[in-house]
Design an enzyme around this catalytic site. Structure first.
Site, short mmCIF file in Angstrom:
data_model
loop_
_atom_site.label_atom_id
_atom_site.label_comp_id
_atom_site.label_asym_id
_atom_site.label_seq_id
_atom_site.Cartn_x
_atom_site.Cartn_y
_atom_site.Cartn_z
N ILE A 12 3.25 28.84 -2.45
CA ILE A 12 2.66 29.01 -1.11
C ILE A 12 2.81 27.72 -0.30
O ILE A 12 3.11 27.74 0.90
CB ILE A 12 1.18 29.44 -1.21
N ASP A 58 -0.67 13.01 -9.31
CA ASP A 58 -1.65 13.98 -9.81
C ASP A 58 -2.95 13.83 -9.02
O ASP A 58 -3.42 12.70 -8.82
CB ASP A 58 -1.88 13.72 -11.31
N LYS A 84 -3.14 28.28 -11.91
CA LYS A 84 -3.53 29.61 -11.41
C LYS A 84 -3.33 30.77 -12.38
O LYS A 84 -3.48 31.92 -12.00
CB LYS A 84 -2.76 29.90 -10.12
N SER A 124 -9.54 32.26 -3.41
CA SER A 124 -8.87 33.49 -3.86
C SER A 124 -9.82 34.68 -3.75
O SER A 124 -11.04 34.54 -3.91
CB SER A 124 -8.47 33.30 -5.31
N TYR A 148 -10.44 30.55 -14.40
CA TYR A 148 -9.70 30.30 -13.16
C TYR A 148 -10.56 30.67 -11.94
O TYR A 148 -10.75 29.88 -11.02
CB TYR A 148 -8.39 31.11 -13.14
N LYS A 152 -12.49 28.34 -8.84
CA LYS A 152 -12.44 28.54 -7.38
C LYS A 152 -13.86 28.62 -6.81
O LYS A 152 -14.16 28.03 -5.77
CB LYS A 152 -11.67 29.81 -7.04
P1 NAD Z 1 1.95 27.21 -7.53
O1 NAD Z 1 1.68 26.96 -8.96
O2 NAD Z 1 3.30 27.65 -7.14
O3 NAD Z 1 1.59 25.90 -6.67
C1 NAD Z 1 0.60 24.98 -7.06
C2 NAD Z 1 1.23 23.60 -7.04
O4 NAD Z 1 0.25 22.63 -7.41
C3 NAD Z 1 2.41 23.46 -8.03
O5 NAD Z 1 3.50 22.96 -7.32
C4 NAD Z 1 1.91 22.47 -9.07
O6 NAD Z 1 2.95 21.66 -9.58
C5 NAD Z 1 0.87 21.68 -8.28
N1 NAD Z 1 -0.21 21.10 -9.09
C6 NAD Z 1 -0.98 21.71 -10.02
N2 NAD Z 1 -1.87 20.85 -10.53
C7 NAD Z 1 -1.68 19.67 -9.91
C8 NAD Z 1 -2.28 18.39 -10.01
N3 NAD Z 1 -3.25 18.15 -10.90
N4 NAD Z 1 -1.84 17.40 -9.21
C9 NAD Z 1 -0.84 17.61 -8.34
N5 NAD Z 1 -0.22 18.80 -8.20
C10 NAD Z 1 -0.64 19.82 -8.97
O7 NAD Z 1 0.85 28.22 -7.01
P2 NAD Z 1 0.72 28.98 -5.61
O8 NAD Z 1 0.89 30.42 -5.87
O9 NAD Z 1 1.54 28.31 -4.59
O10 NAD Z 1 -0.82 28.75 -5.33
C11 NAD Z 1 -1.30 27.70 -4.51
C12 NAD Z 1 -2.81 27.72 -4.53
O11 NAD Z 1 -3.27 28.98 -4.07
C13 NAD Z 1 -3.43 27.52 -5.91
O12 NAD Z 1 -4.58 26.71 -5.78
C14 NAD Z 1 -3.79 28.93 -6.33
O13 NAD Z 1 -4.87 28.93 -7.24
C15 NAD Z 1 -4.17 29.56 -5.01
N6 NAD Z 1 -4.02 31.02 -5.00
C16 NAD Z 1 -2.84 31.59 -5.38
C17 NAD Z 1 -2.71 32.98 -5.41
C18 NAD Z 1 -1.44 33.62 -5.87
O14 NAD Z 1 -1.50 34.79 -6.28
N7 NAD Z 1 -0.29 32.96 -5.83
C19 NAD Z 1 -3.79 33.78 -5.03
C20 NAD Z 1 -4.98 33.17 -4.63
C21 NAD Z 1 -5.08 31.79 -4.61
N1 UFG Z 2 0.30 44.88 -12.81
C1 UFG Z 2 1.02 45.72 -13.63
N2 UFG Z 2 1.99 45.17 -14.41
C2 UFG Z 2 2.28 43.83 -14.40
C3 UFG Z 2 1.51 42.99 -13.55
C4 UFG Z 2 0.53 43.56 -12.78
O1 UFG Z 2 0.80 46.94 -13.68
O2 UFG Z 2 3.17 43.38 -15.15
C5 UFG Z 2 -0.73 45.49 -11.93
C6 UFG Z 2 -2.14 44.99 -12.19
O3 UFG Z 2 -2.77 45.76 -13.18
C7 UFG Z 2 -2.77 45.12 -10.81
C8 UFG Z 2 -1.60 44.86 -9.85
O4 UFG Z 2 -0.43 45.10 -10.61
O5 UFG Z 2 -3.21 46.44 -10.62
C9 UFG Z 2 -1.57 43.43 -9.31
O6 UFG Z 2 -1.59 42.52 -10.40
P1 UFG Z 2 -1.29 40.97 -10.22
O7 UFG Z 2 -1.34 40.33 -11.57
O8 UFG Z 2 -0.03 40.79 -9.44
O9 UFG Z 2 -2.45 40.47 -9.27
P2 UFG Z 2 -4.03 40.49 -9.48
O10 UFG Z 2 -4.60 41.27 -8.34
O11 UFG Z 2 -4.39 40.87 -10.84
O12 UFG Z 2 -4.39 38.95 -9.33
C10 UFG Z 2 -3.74 38.10 -8.38
C11 UFG Z 2 -3.72 36.68 -8.94
C12 UFG Z 2 -5.12 36.16 -9.04
C13 UFG Z 2 -5.78 36.25 -7.69
C14 UFG Z 2 -5.75 37.67 -7.20
C15 UFG Z 2 -6.33 37.77 -5.81
O13 UFG Z 2 -3.12 36.65 -10.21
O14 UFG Z 2 -5.09 34.80 -9.42
O15 UFG Z 2 -4.41 38.14 -7.17
O16 UFG Z 2 -5.74 36.85 -4.98
F1 UFG Z 2 -7.05 35.83 -7.80
#
Ligand code: NAD
Ligand code: UFG
Length: 339
Positions: A12, A58, A84, A124, A148, A152
């Site tokens: 993101i 970090d 995450k 999240s 996790y 948050k």
């Molecule tokens: P991502 O893992 O691609 O990005 C996170 C980045 O943070 C990575 O580049 C990683 O190297 C860096 N990082 C982790 N720990 C660190 C540390 N201690 N110091 C410096 N850098 C560090 O994940 P993303 O999907 O881009 O998610 C970004 C944020 O959004 C996260 O906080 C995640 O929890 C949150 N979020 C993601 C989702 C999702 O589904 N992708 C949903 C809800 C919230």
């Molecule tokens: N699913 C499958 N097969 C897979 C993966 C997922 O059937 O291999 C289904 C899950 O059961 C769910 C849907 O697809 O019904 C979405 O699953 P994801 O794992 O893609 O997403 P979640 O909603 O479970 O969770 C994600 C992130 C969490 C975050 C949440 C809300 O993993 O960290 O979205 O932002 F908190």
């Protein structure tokens, strides 16, 4: 004046950096590359046509952070850095609490020392636990079912306490629903380490032939077709939500908690069908038992984001699938050299 983007090399963060650069913002990317690759930053630089300062460090390391605040005049932080993976957080809770919570505390301490008190935090939809009703509004009760999600929730509370202690802080908590898709160039996107946990990268890797079959976790939920329903949001729309939050952050006089979702729920089977249409590829699937901890339905009421940020998601599910496919098919091995 510049914006520090922690986790800016990640999924993101990298997409958000592009939009921030396009809006003319000075950016510093800070990332320890624990879940990202330097190649992502190089590709972002190619898209925006200029180099972007990158510090490998970090967020738990005060010296790493302080050197950035010494070198640059930073007036806001967008804080993406964090671990995450829900499953891993259950087996390694201390790793998650250390990285996410200790990391955020350290970041805030250094910010305060340098009088930088504006932060946009990646929260999240997981903080809503298993909601009683949908669509989900920001004032719904919160809960967590894994470390996790708890990290948050704790961080949200810590940031609220910081505000109570010093109301000159500007704090925005963005609760993301399910980010998917990729930059339309197809050069950056989501590149999970190992087997994907999330649906969209799993579908994409199945369509490209890296994985054989998608496992669908349950078809006996109380939803339109029995499979889980989520609010998938295009990562570029999500990125724009951050741009809006940064543009407006100075006006806020309380901690802002804002959902970033589309307001639409799609089932797993609907996502598979959309992906097949967008890619022209078959996505073989098998129905397997429910995944522990999953809920039936989760989608946002995004009206507060519209009111407060003048933001709403624009891209539809077909575009999300199309853009995911462009990224996946152009880069079957993600950022790694093709093997
Ligand atoms: P991502 O893992 O691609 O990005 C996170 C980045 O943070 C990575 O580049 C990683 O190297 C860096 N990082 C982790 N720990 C660190 C540390 N201690 N110091 C410096 N850098 C560090 O994940 P993303 O999907 O881009 O998610 C970004 C944020 O959004 C996260 O906080 C995640 O929890 C949150 N979020 C993601 C989702 C999702 O589904 N992708 C949903 C809800 C919230
Ligand atoms: N699913 C499958 N097969 C897979 C993966 C997922 O059937 O291999 C289904 C899950 O059961 C769910 C849907 O697809 O019904 C979405 O699953 P994801 O794992 O893609 O997403 P979640 O909603 O479970 O969770 C994600 C992130 C969490 C975050 C949440 C809300 O993993 O960290 O979205 O932002 F908190």
């Amino acid at each position: 004046m510049a914006i520090l983007v922690t986790g800016g090399a990640g999924y993101i963060g990298s997409h958000t950096v592009i939009l921030l650069k396009e809006m003319g913002q000075d950016i510093i990317i800070f990332d320890n590359l624990s879940n990202a690759s330097k190649e992502a930053i190089l590709r972002v630089e190619r898209i925006v046509g200029e180099s972007i300062p990158f510090v490998q460090g970090d967020i738990r390391n005060k010296d790493d952070l302080s050197s950035v605040f010494e070198q640059y005049d930073i007036d806001a932080v967008i804080h993406f850095a964090g671990l995450k993976a829900v499953g891993e957080s259950v087996s390694k809770p201390l790793k998650y609490y250390d990285n996410n919570i200790v990391g955020t505390i350290t970041l805030c301490e250094v910010m305060a020392k340098y009088q930088c008190k504006s932060i946009v935090f990646s929260s999240s939809a997981t903080v809503y636990g298993d909601p009683e009703t949908t669509p989900i509004k920001e004032d719904f009760p919160t809960s967590a079912t894994n470390p996790y999600g708890r990290s948050k929730l704790f961080i949200e509370e810590i940031l609220r306490d910081i505000y109570v202690s010093d109301t000159s802080w500007k704090i925005v908590l963005l609760r993301y629903f399910n980010p998917v898709g990729a930059h339309p160039s197809g050069t950056i996107g989501e590149d999970p380490l190992g087997l994907p946990n999330n649906l969209m990268p799993y579908i994409a890797q199945t369509a490209v032939g890296k994985l054989k079959t998608l496992n669908i976790f349950g078809d006996d939920y109380d939803t339109m077709d029995g499979t889980g329903v989520r609010d998938y949001i295009h990562v570029m729309d999500l990125a724009m939500g951050h741009v809006k939050a940064i543009e407006k952050i100075a006006q806020f006089t309380e901690v802002m908690t804002i959902n970033l979702g589309t307001g639409n729920g799609y089932s797993v089977l609907e996502m598979v069908k959309n992906f097949e249409k967008a890619s022209g590829k078959k996505v073989p699937y098998t129905i397997v038992p429910r995944r522990a901890g999953d809920i039936a339905t989760c989608y946002a009421d995004p009206s507060y984001a519209k009111e407060i940020l003048d933001w709403e998601a624009k891209k539809d599910v077909y575009t999300m699938c199309k853009d995911s496919w462009r990224w996946q098919s152009n880069n079957p091995n993600g950022y790694k050299e093709d093997v």
